[in-house]
Scaffold this motif. Sequence first.
Motif, short mmCIF file in Angstrom:
data_model
loop_
_atom_site.label_atom_id
_atom_site.label_comp_id
_atom_site.label_asym_id
_atom_site.label_seq_id
_atom_site.Cartn_x
_atom_site.Cartn_y
_atom_site.Cartn_z
N GLN A 113 0.73 5.20 -5.05
CA GLN A 113 1.47 5.38 -4.76
C GLN A 113 1.05 6.60 -3.96
OE1 GLN A 113 4.36 7.44 -6.93
NE2 GLN A 113 5.43 8.50 -6.01
N LYS A 146 8.29 5.86 -0.61
CA LYS A 146 7.55 5.39 -1.02
C LYS A 146 7.12 4.42 -0.51
CE LYS A 146 7.93 6.01 -6.23
NZ LYS A 146 9.00 5.39 -7.18
N ARG A 189 10.73 -0.64 -7.75
CA ARG A 189 10.92 0.65 -8.14
C ARG A 189 11.97 1.63 -6.78
NH1 ARG A 189 4.68 1.85 -7.23
NH2 ARG A 189 5.33 3.91 -7.90
N GLU A 217 -0.67 7.97 -7.40
CA GLU A 217 -0.45 7.31 -8.66
C GLU A 217 -1.59 6.01 -8.74
OE1 GLU A 217 3.12 6.47 -9.26
OE2 GLU A 217 3.92 8.61 -9.54
MG MG Z 1 5.99 7.52 -9.00
#
Ligand code: MG
Length: 884
Positions: free
Chosen positions: A336, A25, A94, A324
């Motif tokens: 993302q 990520k 995150r 996203e």
């Molecule tokens: Mg995600």
Amino acid sequence: MPYVYAFDHKHRRPPMEYKDLLGGKGANLAEMTSVLKLPVPGGFTISTDACRAYLAGGWPAGLDDEIAAQVAKLEDQMGRKLGDPDDPLLVSVRSGAKFSMPGMMDTVLNLGLNDKSVKGLAASTGDERFAYDSYRRFISMYGRIVLDIDGALFEHPFEEAKKSAGVSNDAELTASALKALCTEYKAVVKSATGKAFPQDPIKQLRGAVEAVFSSWNGARAIAYRVRERISHDLGTAVNVQAMVFGNRDDNSGTGVGFTRNAATGENKPYGDFLVNAQGEDVVAGIRNTEDLDALKKHFPAIHGELLDIFARLERHYQDMCDTEFTIEQGKLWMLQTRIGKRTGAAALRMAVDMTKGSGKGDKRWKISKAEALGRVTADHLDQVLHPQLTGDFTAIAKGLAASPGAAVGKVYFTADEAEAAAARGEDVILVRNETSPEDVHGMMVSKGILTSRGGLVSHAAVVARGWGTPAVVGAESVKISGKQFTAGNATVKEGDVISIDGSSGEVIVGAVELKNAEPPAEFNTILGWADQIRRGKLGVRANADTGEDATVARELGAEGIGLCRTEHMFLAPDRLPVVRKMILASTPDEENEALAELLDVQRADFTEVLSAMDGLPVTVRLLDPPLHEFLPSIEELHIKQATSGLSSEEQKLLAAAETWAEHNPMIGTRGVRLGVIKPKLYGMQVRALLEAAKNLRKQGKNPIVEVMIPLTVTREELALARGWVQEEIDRANKGVKNPPNVTIGTMIETPRAAVRADEIAEVSDFFSFGTNDLTQMTFGFSRDDVESRMMPAYLEQGLLKRNPFETIDQSGVGELVKLGAERGRATDKKLKLGVCGEHGGDPESIALFYEAGLDYVSCSPFRVPIARLAAAQAVVGASTSTTK
Ligand code: MG
Ligand code: ADP
Ligand code: MG
């Protein structure tokens, strides 16, 4: 080396190449920010180095300072300060490991809110309701995720609040009701943890970061890594990112988007989207989402911008991406992206489509055929080759995924009952503790096989894979007693329907819906390219014992047989009595008589196999298993003896079974050792083989025969065995003008054989590495006992990175393969080398075999397409995404 990197940090290489350090990520957020210049809310990534340091020795020195410096930078960039009582900066925390991993800590949103900053948020947005809604979400998320408080403790007050306000919809709760909830939530935190809810944003942040780090070693995360074969030492990164709000108003929203259709592969963007919503709302399924067309209606300009971004992402990553995104008051933010997961059919279609080119004008891009091969994994091919379970279901047990595909049927506990039920037209799942050669007739008619014991190279697993029958083995929680089994709370009786998934190891009560296997047109295109690339470099053969299996294998692209197990021919119900007669023979005459009978049936078997593989090499292994495998169980005979008594024939069988019984049969009288004791047996087998070949020659066919001696450990042993075979060849070829092409070789399946391969090669025309036994003997792991009992603990604790029976142990067994290949070739440059263990169908192992210089791999017929693909991938050096 710093522990923390801003999304816009200037790395030496493109950030997406730093997934080891930044996690997937984080690497992609940095790539979108610094390379693609997409609208990404600012933030920074705390690296996996920091996580590893934390897990090894606690909170790393200097990390606090680095985080503080990055927070200050982010505050400058956003023009807001964390915890500011007037206009606070809020962030999300995150988790993000190298490979996306369910089981890792959930994202915490709205971090930075406290009793003061919530007022600032209300003032700066002019929306008190929004501010307190954000705060109560934050306290409950933080409480649940970071402080480990039971979520129900927050759910109850929330439901109560709605009840007393007389509303059913969350959005109808007023600001003052939400404010009261915040107070109540803080009391919940206090009573559950004994401490007040942390008000200092920096403390909140540190708590969240620590929780992400620790979640790496949570039970769910470990279980997931074991299943997906992800290393336990990678650690996770943590991303801290400025919040944007899709739930601000009706000019806001949030969604997920795919640059192409991940289910079908169609080259058309696809997405799910919600107006006025935050984060998880879209995937949580609370509200019905809308598609990209609806987005176009609500936000035409943003729709256009998003599709442009999709095109750029695809061109940049040269692959389908998922994303996203969030819209805050009319502005688009990307949160993302990553290379998107896809179904097998979609993977094949996209791979082929992308070689033809995408995009317009100077933005056109395409991938090469070699790259296209790298986009398809073994799992993708399995999906299109075998039926799959669809829809929702809960598994009652989980075993080893031994043979891919799904099956539904009625449960039977013995081979005889399975056979009878199948004869009545029922779909059968055979459930046994473990299977043995005596169960083959029941296994043959079953749609699926489930065992509670045994590993990936157990009898059930090997036989099921050979036939393409779905199988789950070693499901330890399945406890069979009589005509029923229990697993957890579930009880399943004979005749009840269950579903099994041999690709995931799951066992489900009842009939789950099945999706049929349908390879799309692109299947053959991709495999055709694979063949072009690997031709002449790494061949693919099949392990097949019958004409029928050989035919299937050839249709699936096999270029010969690498292992024809002759013992399977001995086990057919009409042969077993003859084999027993031979074992029981007390005079040479009796023995000769039994051998003559076997000669006839073996000749017929070989004729079928050789003609199915006409023109292609067939490696026939002379009898390998210990003889007692052909005798009835001593235990059963003893029981019978004590109850109804034994016939004289049975008494003889019992005596023989006792004579041949061994404490450790796998390292006892088997393979060539058996040949030494019963030389006539091998002689008969070779004679049958040569006669079959000679007959086929007469019919104008071209049989290519390779006679293989199993379990050799010394040159002298092989020289002796070779002598018997040569004798038969000389006898068969006497006066024949155009004799069939026959070579003689051996299996290398003991450490000694690998080490002394130089000597053994002096008397061998070829080697075939038997990596099942080689693994068993190198580790000293009994393959039938260790896998289900011990392997899970070994994998969970990281004592072994992989199950070595599934993927070859690179540094141990793999080294022996390389050594054996090298030493063998030092004696004979042209020595032909292959592998016939179960590893021959495993993509990662195939890469090692290619590196070791092997000429071919051999695997069960239904793995042949996967091996063709993996062989080509090994040749181009493309790592498949199954490599973790
Ligand atoms: Mg995600
Ligand atoms: P996962 O890996 O489970 O998708 P994410 O970290 O992507 O977890 O976040 C979960 C949800 O929270 C996603 O829908 C994401 O878009 C949203 N989210 C994460 N960070 C932010 C942020 N800074 N602003 C707004 N939404 C965010
Ligand atoms: Mg073996």
